[in-house]
Design a protein around this motif. Structure first.
Motif, PDB file in Angstrom:
ATOM      1  N   ASP A  58       0.836  -1.210   0.000  1.00 32.65           N
ATOM      2  CA  ASP A  58       0.000   0.000   0.000  1.00 32.65           C
ATOM      3  C   ASP A  58       0.871   1.260   0.000  1.00 32.65           C
ATOM      4  O   ASP A  58       0.560   2.252  -0.680  1.00 32.65           O
ATOM      5  CB  ASP A  58      -0.918   0.007   1.220  1.00 32.65           C
ATOM      6  CG  ASP A  58      -2.006  -1.061   1.145  1.00 32.65           C
ATOM      7  OD1 ASP A  58      -2.289  -1.535   0.022  1.00 32.65           O
ATOM      8  OD2 ASP A  58      -2.552  -1.422   2.207  1.00 32.65           O
ATOM      9  N   THR A  59       1.957   1.208   0.761  1.00 33.07           N
ATOM     10  CA  THR A  59       2.880   2.350   0.804  1.00 33.07           C
ATOM     11  C   THR A  59       3.542   2.559  -0.552  1.00 33.07           C
ATOM     12  O   THR A  59       3.749   3.691  -1.001  1.00 33.07           O
ATOM     13  CB  THR A  59       3.959   2.124   1.881  1.00 33.07           C
ATOM     14  OG1 THR A  59       3.329   1.835   3.129  1.00 33.07           O
ATOM     15  CG2 THR A  59       4.838   3.353   2.040  1.00 33.07           C
ATOM     16  N   LEU A  60       3.856   1.447  -1.211  1.00 36.83           N
ATOM     17  CA  LEU A  60       4.438   1.501  -2.553  1.00 36.83           C
ATOM     18  C   LEU A  60       3.465   2.161  -3.533  1.00 36.83           C
ATOM     19  O   LEU A  60       3.859   2.986  -4.364  1.00 36.83           O
ATOM     20  CB  LEU A  60       4.772   0.087  -3.013  1.00 36.83           C
ATOM     21  CG  LEU A  60       5.693  -0.076  -4.223  1.00 36.83           C
ATOM     22  CD1 LEU A  60       7.112   0.346  -3.872  1.00 36.83           C
ATOM     23  CD2 LEU A  60       5.683  -1.529  -4.692  1.00 36.83           C
ATOM     24  N   LEU A  61       2.195   1.806  -3.420  1.00 40.56           N
ATOM     25  CA  LEU A  61       1.173   2.392  -4.291  1.00 40.56           C
ATOM     26  C   LEU A  61       1.073   3.897  -4.058  1.00 40.56           C
ATOM     27  O   LEU A  61       0.953   4.680  -5.013  1.00 40.56           O
ATOM     28  CB  LEU A  61      -0.181   1.727  -4.025  1.00 40.56           C
ATOM     29  CG  LEU A  61      -1.357   2.220  -4.880  1.00 40.56           C
ATOM     30  CD1 LEU A  61      -1.125   1.889  -6.356  1.00 40.56           C
ATOM     31  CD2 LEU A  61      -2.673   1.607  -4.392  1.00 40.56           C
ATOM     32  N   PHE A  62       1.162   4.305  -2.804  1.00 36.76           N
ATOM     33  CA  PHE A  62       1.095   5.730  -2.475  1.00 36.76           C
ATOM     34  C   PHE A  62       2.281   6.477  -3.091  1.00 36.76           C
ATOM     35  O   PHE A  62       2.131   7.562  -3.659  1.00 36.76           O
ATOM     36  CB  PHE A  62       1.080   5.912  -0.956  1.00 36.76           C
ATOM     37  CG  PHE A  62       0.997   7.343  -0.516  1.00 36.76           C
ATOM     38  CD1 PHE A  62      -0.212   8.013  -0.494  1.00 36.76           C
ATOM     39  CD2 PHE A  62       2.141   8.028  -0.132  1.00 36.76           C
ATOM     40  CE1 PHE A  62      -0.291   9.342  -0.096  1.00 36.76           C
ATOM     41  CE2 PHE A  62       2.079   9.355   0.270  1.00 36.76           C
ATOM     42  CZ  PHE A  62       0.858  10.008   0.290  1.00 36.76           C
ATOM     43  N   ALA A  63       3.481   5.882  -2.992  1.00 38.40           N
ATOM     44  CA  ALA A  63       4.688   6.537  -3.522  1.00 38.40           C
ATOM     45  C   ALA A  63       4.642   6.654  -5.039  1.00 38.40           C
ATOM     46  O   ALA A  63       4.969   7.704  -5.607  1.00 38.40           O
ATOM     47  CB  ALA A  63       5.930   5.765  -3.090  1.00 38.40           C
ATOM     48  N   ILE A  64       4.232   5.585  -5.714  1.00 37.65           N
ATOM     49  CA  ILE A  64       4.237   5.586  -7.177  1.00 37.65           C
ATOM     50  C   ILE A  64       3.129   6.476  -7.738  1.00 37.65           C
ATOM     51  O   ILE A  64       3.176   6.878  -8.903  1.00 37.65           O
ATOM     52  CB  ILE A  64       4.111   4.146  -7.727  1.00 37.65           C
ATOM     53  CG1 ILE A  64       4.678   4.059  -9.159  1.00 37.65           C
ATOM     54  CG2 ILE A  64       2.683   3.661  -7.677  1.00 37.65           C
ATOM     55  CD1 ILE A  64       6.158   4.241  -9.262  1.00 37.65           C
ATOM     56  N   ASP A  71      -3.789   1.908 -10.544  1.00 38.66           N
ATOM     57  CA  ASP A  71      -5.027   1.735  -9.784  1.00 38.66           C
ATOM     58  C   ASP A  71      -4.749   0.859  -8.560  1.00 38.66           C
ATOM     59  O   ASP A  71      -3.622   0.391  -8.350  1.00 38.66           O
ATOM     60  CB  ASP A  71      -6.141   1.155 -10.658  1.00 38.66           C
ATOM     61  CG  ASP A  71      -5.824  -0.242 -11.193  1.00 38.66           C
ATOM     62  OD1 ASP A  71      -4.934  -0.921 -10.632  1.00 38.66           O
ATOM     63  OD2 ASP A  71      -6.468  -0.656 -12.181  1.00 38.66           O
ATOM     64  N   ASN A  72      -5.762   0.634  -7.750  1.00 40.62           N
ATOM     65  CA  ASN A  72      -5.570  -0.116  -6.504  1.00 40.62           C
ATOM     66  C   ASN A  72      -5.172  -1.571  -6.730  1.00 40.62           C
ATOM     67  O   ASN A  72      -4.620  -2.221  -5.834  1.00 40.62           O
ATOM     68  CB  ASN A  72      -6.838  -0.054  -5.656  1.00 40.62           C
ATOM     69  CG  ASN A  72      -7.079   1.333  -5.095  1.00 40.62           C
ATOM     70  OD1 ASN A  72      -6.134   2.107  -4.918  1.00 40.62           O
ATOM     71  ND2 ASN A  72      -8.337   1.669  -4.828  1.00 40.62           N
ATOM     72  N   THR A  85       7.241  -4.643 -15.423  1.00 40.79           N
ATOM     73  CA  THR A  85       6.056  -4.726 -16.286  1.00 40.79           C
ATOM     74  C   THR A  85       5.333  -6.058 -16.132  1.00 40.79           C
ATOM     75  O   THR A  85       5.908  -7.055 -15.682  1.00 40.79           O
ATOM     76  CB  THR A  85       6.465  -4.564 -17.764  1.00 40.79           C
ATOM     77  OG1 THR A  85       7.389  -5.607 -18.104  1.00 40.79           O
ATOM     78  CG2 THR A  85       7.119  -3.220 -18.011  1.00 40.79           C
ATOM     79  N   GLY A  86       4.060  -6.042 -16.525  1.00 37.65           N
ATOM     80  CA  GLY A  86       3.264  -7.265 -16.591  1.00 37.65           C
ATOM     81  C   GLY A  86       3.188  -8.018 -15.279  1.00 37.65           C
ATOM     82  O   GLY A  86       3.124  -7.438 -14.188  1.00 37.65           O
ATOM     83  N   ALA A  87       3.223  -9.354 -15.397  1.00 39.33           N
ATOM     84  CA  ALA A  87       3.107 -10.214 -14.216  1.00 39.33           C
ATOM     85  C   ALA A  87       4.340 -10.139 -13.325  1.00 39.33           C
ATOM     86  O   ALA A  87       4.321 -10.639 -12.195  1.00 39.33           O
ATOM     87  CB  ALA A  87       2.875 -11.657 -14.662  1.00 39.33           C
ATOM     88  N   ALA A  88       5.408  -9.505 -13.836  1.00 35.09           N
ATOM     89  CA  ALA A  88       6.641  -9.389 -13.051  1.00 35.09           C
ATOM     90  C   ALA A  88       6.746  -8.038 -12.356  1.00 35.09           C
ATOM     91  O   ALA A  88       7.791  -7.720 -11.783  1.00 35.09           O
ATOM     92  CB  ALA A  88       7.852  -9.599 -13.961  1.00 35.09           C
ATOM     93  N   PHE A  99       3.869  -4.953  -7.817  1.00 37.66           N
ATOM     94  CA  PHE A  99       2.612  -5.256  -7.117  1.00 37.66           C
ATOM     95  C   PHE A  99       2.260  -6.742  -7.223  1.00 37.66           C
ATOM     96  O   PHE A  99       1.827  -7.360  -6.241  1.00 37.66           O
ATOM     97  CB  PHE A  99       1.479  -4.393  -7.664  1.00 37.66           C
ATOM     98  CG  PHE A  99       1.666  -2.930  -7.382  1.00 37.66           C
ATOM     99  CD1 PHE A  99       1.585  -2.448  -6.080  1.00 37.66           C
ATOM    100  CD2 PHE A  99       1.953  -2.036  -8.399  1.00 37.66           C
ATOM    101  CE1 PHE A  99       1.771  -1.100  -5.803  1.00 37.66           C
ATOM    102  CE2 PHE A  99       2.140  -0.693  -8.134  1.00 37.66           C
ATOM    103  CZ  PHE A  99       2.055  -0.219  -6.832  1.00 37.66           C
ATOM    104  N   ALA A 100       2.467  -7.316  -8.411  1.00 37.65           N
ATOM    105  CA  ALA A 100       2.192  -8.744  -8.585  1.00 37.65           C
ATOM    106  C   ALA A 100       3.140  -9.581  -7.730  1.00 37.65           C
ATOM    107  O   ALA A 100       2.733 -10.571  -7.098  1.00 37.65           O
ATOM    108  CB  ALA A 100       2.326  -9.123 -10.055  1.00 37.65           C
TER     109      ALA A 100
END
Length: 295
Positions: A123-129, A150-151, A184-187, A190-191
């Protein structure tokens, strides 16, 4: 002969007045130069110097715009670096948690706690990016997306570069997009973090494969970190170069426009002395004589 003499005296008077007027004009111009500190007040004073000054001012205007572009680019890149540094630290923390979860001594409860922290870091990573700068996303390319991701961790931006112009023929890129930081992608990060959190709880044996994937994400993020650092260095050097050139332009413009006070004051003093002498001589010549009255 009398007629010639009668005509020559008024002519001499007019010539003397013209000379005095010209001398007065030269003194006025020198006085203006001393009081203003400028050697050129009108283009007609020195057309060649005026043209040189115009060219120097045009170059100064161009240089000012370059400095503004560079400063704005540096602000964006420094903001980007702050977030990329944060992302790298978060990924390294996930790596540490993953290694802890691989230990034989790690119980199910321990791995569950580790997984919970991984989810927080995601979640913190999502906030930073999804950080922005001046109202625009830092990591969404040139798109107008409200967020870079997106989330669910899907990239919403584009891969069009954001650049700043540093001279008529060159630009420097001032961004890195999301995939260039997180993969990118599945790598993508977030994945990979989703898989790590799941496997910490459900399949510890798969953590080795997760570690390989995470190492690849970390290498990508470190590459972005190095890229941004290189661009910051490049723009910083350009800013310093522009500042030095600005000093040179100011000195060149001063040499063209500014008055050499010592030289000008000496010239003004000489002009004043000559003018006073000319006034005295003209007054003596123009005094009416007895012959003038008799004529």
């Amino acid at each position: 002969m009398v007629l010639i003499d009668r005509m020559s005296t008024p002519s001499q008077h007019l010539q003397s007045m013209d000379m005095l007027s010209a001398a007065q004009e030269r003194m006025n111009r020198l006085q203006d130069q001393v009081s203003s500190g400028k050697a050129i007040s009108r283009a007609s004073d020195d057309p060649s110097a005026t043209q040189s000054a115009m060219k120097l001012r045009a170059e100064h205007t161009r240089l000012t715009q370059v400095k503004l572009n560079v400063d704005n680019g540096l602000l964006r890149l420094n903001a980007t670096m702050d977030q990329v540094d944060s992302i790298n630290n978060q990924l390294l923390r996930v790596q540490d948690l993953l290694v802890q979860g691989q230990q034989p001594s790690a119980t199910a409860n321990v791995r569950s706690a580790l997984a919970a922290e991984v989810n927080v870091l995601k979640d913190t990573l999502l906030f930073a990016i999804n950080s922005d700068f001046a109202g625009r996303q830092l990591f969404s390319g040139s798109s107008g997306a409200a967020t870079a991701y997106d989330n669910a961790g899907n990239y919403l931006g584009d891969t069009t570069a954001v650049s700043t112009r540093v001279d008529p023929d060159s630009t420097v890129r001032t961004d890195v997009n999301g995939p260039e930081v997180l993969g990118t992608g599945a790598a993508n990060a977030f994945a990979v973090l989703t898989s790590i959190a799941s496997n910490l709880v459900n399949d510890p044996n798969s953590l080795a494969a997760d570690k390989t994937s995470l190492d690849a994400v970390i290498n990508t993020a470190r590459g972005a970190q190095a890229t941004v650092g290189t661009r910051i260095t490049q723009l910083t050097e350009l800013r310093d170069l522009a500042a030095a050139k600005e000093v040179d332009l100011a000195e060149a413009l001063s040499a063209v426009e500014d008055t050499d006070l010592t030289k000008t004051i000496m010239e003004l003093t000489l002009q004043q002395t000559g003018y006073e002498a000319a006034l005295h001589a003209t007054a003596s010549v123009m005094q009416p004589s007895l012959m003038d009255f008799l004529r």
